[in-house]
Each structure stands twice: as structure tokens, then as C-alpha cells.
Design an enzyme around this catalytic site. Sequence first.
Site, PDB file in Angstrom:
ATOM      1  N   ASP A  42       0.835  -1.204   0.000  1.00  0.00           N
ATOM      2  CA  ASP A  42       0.000   0.000   0.000  1.00  0.00           C
ATOM      3  C   ASP A  42       0.872   1.259   0.000  1.00  0.00           C
ATOM      4  O   ASP A  42       1.992   1.248   0.527  1.00  0.00           O
ATOM      5  CB  ASP A  42      -0.910  -0.027   1.242  1.00  0.00           C
ATOM      6  CG  ASP A  42      -2.099   0.912   1.076  1.00  0.00           C
ATOM      7  OD1 ASP A  42      -2.329   1.401  -0.052  1.00  0.00           O
ATOM      8  OD2 ASP A  42      -2.794   1.169   2.076  1.00  0.00           O
ATOM      9  N   ASN A  55     -10.826  -3.037  -6.392  1.00  0.00           N
ATOM     10  CA  ASN A  55     -10.031  -2.010  -7.095  1.00  0.00           C
ATOM     11  C   ASN A  55     -10.611  -1.630  -8.465  1.00  0.00           C
ATOM     12  O   ASN A  55     -10.229  -0.607  -9.037  1.00  0.00           O
ATOM     13  CB  ASN A  55      -8.568  -2.443  -7.258  1.00  0.00           C
ATOM     14  CG  ASN A  55      -7.764  -2.383  -5.976  1.00  0.00           C
ATOM     15  OD1 ASN A  55      -6.820  -3.131  -5.776  1.00  0.00           O
ATOM     16  ND2 ASN A  55      -8.136  -1.487  -5.072  1.00  0.00           N
TER      17      ASN A  55
HETATM   18  C1  FPP Z   1      -1.706   0.209  -3.362  1.00  0.00           C
HETATM   19  O1  FPP Z   1      -1.355   1.564  -3.452  1.00  0.00           O
HETATM   20  C2  FPP Z   1      -1.212  -0.498  -4.516  1.00  0.00           C
HETATM   21  C3  FPP Z   1      -2.001  -1.051  -5.483  1.00  0.00           C
HETATM   22  C4  FPP Z   1      -3.479  -0.997  -5.479  1.00  0.00           C
HETATM   23  C5  FPP Z   1      -1.409  -1.733  -6.624  1.00  0.00           C
HETATM   24  C6  FPP Z   1      -0.178  -2.509  -6.346  1.00  0.00           C
HETATM   25  C7  FPP Z   1       0.255  -3.073  -7.612  1.00  0.00           C
HETATM   26  C8  FPP Z   1       1.508  -3.105  -8.064  1.00  0.00           C
HETATM   27  C9  FPP Z   1       2.674  -2.610  -7.304  1.00  0.00           C
HETATM   28  C10 FPP Z   1       1.714  -3.693  -9.413  1.00  0.00           C
HETATM   29  C11 FPP Z   1       2.055  -5.154  -9.312  1.00  0.00           C
HETATM   30  C12 FPP Z   1       2.491  -5.625 -10.625  1.00  0.00           C
HETATM   31  C13 FPP Z   1       3.223  -6.732 -10.856  1.00  0.00           C
HETATM   32  C14 FPP Z   1       3.731  -6.995 -12.218  1.00  0.00           C
HETATM   33  C15 FPP Z   1       3.543  -7.705  -9.794  1.00  0.00           C
HETATM   34  P1  FPP Z   1      -2.518   2.648  -3.489  1.00  0.00           P
HETATM   35  O2  FPP Z   1      -2.729   3.057  -4.891  1.00  0.00           O
HETATM   36  O3  FPP Z   1      -3.725   2.133  -2.786  1.00  0.00           O
HETATM   37  O4  FPP Z   1      -1.821   3.782  -2.677  1.00  0.00           O
HETATM   38  P2  FPP Z   1      -2.526   4.873  -1.770  1.00  0.00           P
HETATM   39  O5  FPP Z   1      -3.137   4.136  -0.605  1.00  0.00           O
HETATM   40  O6  FPP Z   1      -1.371   5.723  -1.356  1.00  0.00           O
HETATM   41  O7  FPP Z   1      -3.516   5.601  -2.605  1.00  0.00           O
END
Ligand code: FPP
Length: 246
Positions: free
Chosen positions: A21, A69
Amino acid sequence: MEDILELDRNNIPQSIAIIMDGNGRWAQERGLPRSSGHIQGVENVTRITSECARLGVKFLTMYAFSTENWNRPEAEVEVLMQLIADKLEDEIFMKNDIRYRNIGDIEKLPPSSRKRMLECMENTKNNKRMTVSTALNYSSRWELTKAMRDAVREAQAGHIRPEDINEEYVSQHLETNFMTDPDLLIRTGGELRISNYLLWQCAYSEFYFCDTYWPDFHEEDLHKAIAAYQHRQRRFGMTGEQVTKG
Ligand code: FPP
């Protein structure tokens, strides 16, 4: 790289699950679009995967996209799907003898992402050192509901009796039936919740929460999480005395 903290190499968690996250906030705090945070997040997946392999972790399971999501802005969903299609490369897996799997419903993903994932699973299926799984279009309630539906179908078909349904049966009907339950669950980004992730499997996991955003969660942060795990006493419902006496 060297271990940054003194880690007990005989007590490395064999199964680690991560809620990655903080990508969005990492980007926003730098005045960048949220997609930059996801790009950095993927870079970090590679970094942490290599370090887990080096330390001897057997299963690494990373929450990449939940069934909820899909409610994010369309452009952000598109970026995430594109990243999966573009960045899921066999190279890092082959170099480290890693098998790639996914937990979640991949039928609903864009064809290019699904194709890349299936190819990667096929190409790495005989690798032995560690299994890395993405949780993509995954949620625990979806998975448990599906397992219940399967059980009812099997019972209606006369293949099982209600008394055949035990914990082992349930575990075997979950997406994670190829892995061991997480010893350690890590959540980066400061939130203190489990967000519909591995609810059944984390029954006895040790939880580690930290404020660091996922793109900044590097090897030394992983070592801190493992060191914290190594200071816990896992009792599995027993008393501390029972555990120390063995
Ligand atoms: C949470 O940060 C992260 C996600 C919803 C996506 C995580 C996905 C990846 C890192 C890509 C994975 C890809 C591969 C190829 C393994 P957020 O967007 O919820 O952050 P925030 O809470 O700060 O808004």
C-alpha cells in the site's frame, strides 16, 4: 547484499504475504501522477522478490489488485493492467529459479494481461526455489464463497458428505492450495487493516504494519519486518510455557 540486521537464518518466515500500500501517496507527495507510484511499486516488487529469494523464503504472495479495485478511476485501472502485461517478465523468475502463480479470477482481466500471466506461469512452472504469487482480481470473500459453492455442488452430486468438509477440505478448495499459510503478513503504507486479503490463511500469521510507502519499502525494511517476526512467540492457541517447553 549483507543482512542489515542480525537475522536468525534458521527462523526466516517460509511464507510471506504483503499488502503493497502507498503507491498513490508516494507519487502525490512528489507532485507526480498516481501511475508513477505504481511504476515505482513494480520496481520494488522485483527488489523485494530477489531479497526474499536470497533469504530463503519459499512463498511470497503480493496483493496487486483486489476485486474492489475495479471501482478506481478507469485510467488508473488501465495503468495497473498495462503494467502487469508489460512488467511481468520471466527473466527475474528464471534467474532466481522462481515459479510464478496468481491467486484470483483472471478470467475478467484484459486479454493481454491474462495472456502474459498464463505464459509466465507456464514458463516458470518447474522452478523450485520459491513461489511468487500475485493476488490479482482477488478477494478473500470471493474465494471463500467460491469454495462453499464448490462444496455444495460436490455434495449435491453425491461425491462428498457434509462430514467430509473439514479444515483440510476448505484449504484445498481455496486459491492458495499450492502454498503454506503466511507466517508473516506485512502491510506497508500506514493503514491498520487486512482489506479482504487471505482471511482464512492468516488465522495464525504474525502481522507487521509500517508507515513506509510500498515504493520505499526496501531490503532494510524487509529485514526489520523479519527481525520483528523473529522476536514474536508463535503460540497457535497454546500457553507460552507449553511452547517454550516444546
Ligand atoms: C496500493 O497503493 C497499490 C495497489 C493498489 C497496486 C499494487 C500493484 C503493483 C505494485 C503492481 C504489481 C504488478 C506486478 C507486475 C507484480 P494505493 O494506490 O492504494 O496507494 P494509496 O493508498 O497511497 O492511494
